[in-house]
Design an enzyme around this catalytic site. Structure first.
Site, PDB file in Angstrom:
ATOM      1  N   LYS A 278      48.654  34.979  31.701  1.00 26.01           N
ATOM      2  CA  LYS A 278      48.583  34.357  33.018  1.00 26.01           C
ATOM      3  C   LYS A 278      48.699  32.844  32.888  1.00 26.01           C
ATOM      4  O   LYS A 278      48.355  32.286  31.848  1.00 26.01           O
ATOM      5  CB  LYS A 278      47.226  34.675  33.661  1.00 26.01           C
ATOM      6  CG  LYS A 278      47.050  36.109  34.124  1.00 26.01           C
ATOM      7  CD  LYS A 278      45.686  36.289  34.777  1.00 26.01           C
ATOM      8  CE  LYS A 278      45.483  37.722  35.244  1.00 26.01           C
ATOM      9  NZ  LYS A 278      46.381  38.124  36.332  1.00 26.01           N
ATOM     10  N   ARG A 352      45.172  49.362  35.865  1.00 26.94           N
ATOM     11  CA  ARG A 352      45.581  50.751  36.117  1.00 26.94           C
ATOM     12  C   ARG A 352      45.571  51.572  34.830  1.00 26.94           C
ATOM     13  O   ARG A 352      45.300  52.776  34.856  1.00 26.94           O
ATOM     14  CB  ARG A 352      46.957  50.754  36.810  1.00 26.94           C
ATOM     15  CG  ARG A 352      48.071  50.151  35.992  1.00 26.94           C
ATOM     16  CD  ARG A 352      49.288  49.772  36.823  1.00 26.94           C
ATOM     17  NE  ARG A 352      49.082  48.516  37.558  1.00 26.94           N
ATOM     18  CZ  ARG A 352      49.964  47.965  38.388  1.00 26.94           C
ATOM     19  NH1 ARG A 352      51.121  48.563  38.618  1.00 26.94           N
ATOM     20  NH2 ARG A 352      49.695  46.828  39.002  1.00 26.94           N
TER      21      ARG A 352
END
Ligand code: BES
Ligand code: MN
Ligand code: ZN
Length: 501
Positions: A278, A352
């Site tokens: 990020k 996920r």
């Protein structure tokens, strides 16, 4: 901060809080104070824009003829129509208004209102609950803050008929705030303090409430074939953990009611993005990427605390997503516990992956009657819904309705978003059974939910809450100070109370 209840009366020191109805109509207690002060309240109203709308406040400092520090006049609006949540908001707003006033103690004077179907003791308990929720503060690392910079307010006494009844009602609610505060604490802690093992230790401490707590480490998870979860954690020097908490509040239940309701939380204790790293700006926010797991542990504490008559299992899937020399690479293919393979095209779509194995585990092991998962899963849900609603995705209309009404009642609102084969197609993949990102950024919160649904067995009612927009707040709200919100604890406690107890 302490909330207590006392019989109707007029304390001779500290601040006094009384209500005013719509159109400047003083409540009976306010009218009494107006008389005692030679009309100070009415004069103050005339000298201001205060009308009595719900939530308006007017402060009269050093009221004539009284020894009290101040009178706070609170607009009640059409109080007979107020919902429980409105009363909590009033309590929270009063706390916030007077927290730094210099008063150490305040008294809230409450009386019955005509036409309200909520008994005054319940209204009193909810006002107290709101004040308590708003008084939360995460200040353990502010070692230089002087006493006079901290909130002065230490005690709120609510004067009401039958105070012991109100005290009992607040006692129940306090079990829920105990859970909420645990969630807020864990979400607020930095990632050098809360990592998978230290989070798991917090869960183990709940065994004193009668919760059965089991913790699986890397080796146990490897044996179970949890390649998706372990792949995320492999770039961290911290060991991944799967926390399994069981509360058996309905040991004698039969049939469907015996099966547990399952809650599964994403617990990424820090999300750097991994190799798909990020940008630096704002990365510190990713300390609260364990918010879903934080809600699950807080919820378990609340349910066990109030001895909820229900069987529940809570799973926290805990990993740290870091980019070291052993980290998973974009393009790696992992095999999940379900046997399905996943091409990891972006290591930042890690939540996920972690949830996939936790969902398979909870279904294989517990055959739950329903599953709700919570995750700070996508930035896309923030683009869709902002910070007001959590995204709700589900294969079951009844579960959606139950969550929506629990959301309206508690103020932790959810908004249903679609699932469907057209979206599901977007995670099809040439190299493996699926990929962990959609084709393009469109519908990012939905493709993430579709991914999770591929791990849900046919016929199991399931709901996914994407709480990325609501787990943390940069603004104060009436019952939620800025910071970790605990969003989800009240919602799911209410869901359980309404539907499974
Ligand atoms: N934890 C983030 C989602 C998130 C973003 C939570 C902002 C709270 C605030 C999640 O793991 C993530 O990085 N998601 C990616 C997915 C993308 C790579 C498909 C995202 O939303 O950008
Ligand atoms: Mn991520
Ligand atoms: Zn994440």
């Amino acid at each position: 901060m302490r909330i207590s209840f006392a019989s109707p009366g007029l304390p001779e020191s500290g601040g006094l809080v009384v209500g005013c109805f719509e159109s400047k109509k003083l409540s009976p207690l306010a009218a009494e104070l107006d008389k005692k002060t030679g009309g100070a309240l009415k004069r103050a109203i005339e000298g201001s824009r205060f009308t009595g709308h719900r939530g308006e406040m007017l402060e009269i400092v050093a009221p004539a003829k009284l020894k009290n520090s101040r009178i706070l006049l609170v607009g009640l609006g059409d109080i007979a129509k107020a919902k429980l949540k409105d009363l909590e908001n009033l309590g929270g707003s009063v706390y916030a208004k007077l927290a730094n006033s210099g008063d150490i103690e305040i008294a809230i004077l409450m009386s019955d209102v005509e036409g309200s179907d909520v008994p005054v003791v319940t209204r009193a308990a909810r006002v107290g609950f709101g004040a308590l929720l708003r008084s939360y503060r995460f200040d353990k690392y502010r070692t230089k803050e002087k006493a006079e910079e901290k909130p002065s307010l230490k005690k709120v006494t609510i004067h009401v008929e039958e105070p012991q009844k109100a005290r009992r009602e607040l006692g129940e609610l306090q079990k829920v705030s105990d859970g909420i505060f645990l969630t807020r604490d864990l979400v607020s802690e930095p990632a050098n303090i809360i990592y998978p093992e230290s989070f798991a230790a917090e869960a183990k401490a709940l065994s004193e409430l009668g919760i059965k707590v089991q913790v699986l480490g890397d080796a146990a998870m490897k044996k179970l074939g949890m390649g998706a979860l372990l792949g995320v954690g492999q770039g961290s020097s911290r060991e991944s953990q799967l926390v399994v908490m069981q509360w058996e509040g309905a040991p004698k239940a039969k049939g469907d009611a015996k099966k547990p309701v399952a809650f599964v939380g994403k617990g990424v204790t820090f999300d750097t993005g991994g190799i798909s790293i990020k940008p630096a700006a704002g990365m510190e926010d990713m300390k609260w990427d364990m918010g879903g797991a934080g809600v699950v542990i807080g919820l378990m504490k609340a349910l066990a605390g109030r001895k909820a008559k229900v069987n529940v299992v809570g799973i926290c899937a805990l990993v740290e997503n870091m980019p070291d020399g052993n980290a998973q690479r974009p393009g790696d293919i992992v095999t999940s516990m379900s046997g399905q393979t996943i091409e990891v095209l972006n290591t930042d779509a890690e939540g996920r992956l972690v949830l996939a194995d936790a969902l398979t585990y909870v279904q294989q092991k517990f055959k739950p009657r329903a599953i709700v998962d919570l995750a700070t899963l996508t930035g896309a849900v923030i683009i869709s819904l902002g910070h007001e609603y959590a995204g709700l995705f589900s294969n079951d209309d009844a579960l959606c309705d139950a969550l929506s009404s629990a959301g309206e009642a508690t103020g932790e609102r959810v908004w249903r978003m679609p699932l469907g084969p057209e979206y599901d197609k977007l995670i099809n993949c040439d190299a493996a059974d699926m990929k962990n990102i959609g084709s393009g950024r469109a519908g990012g919160a939905i493709t993430a939910a579709q991914f999770l649904q591929r791990f849900i067995d046919e016929g199991t009612p399931w709901a996914h809450l994407d709480i990325a927009g609501v787990a943390w707040s940069t603004k104060d709200k009436p019952t939620v100070p800025k910071g970790g919100t605990g969003f989800g604890v009240r919602l799911l406690d209410q869901l359980v109370a309404n539907n499974y107890e």
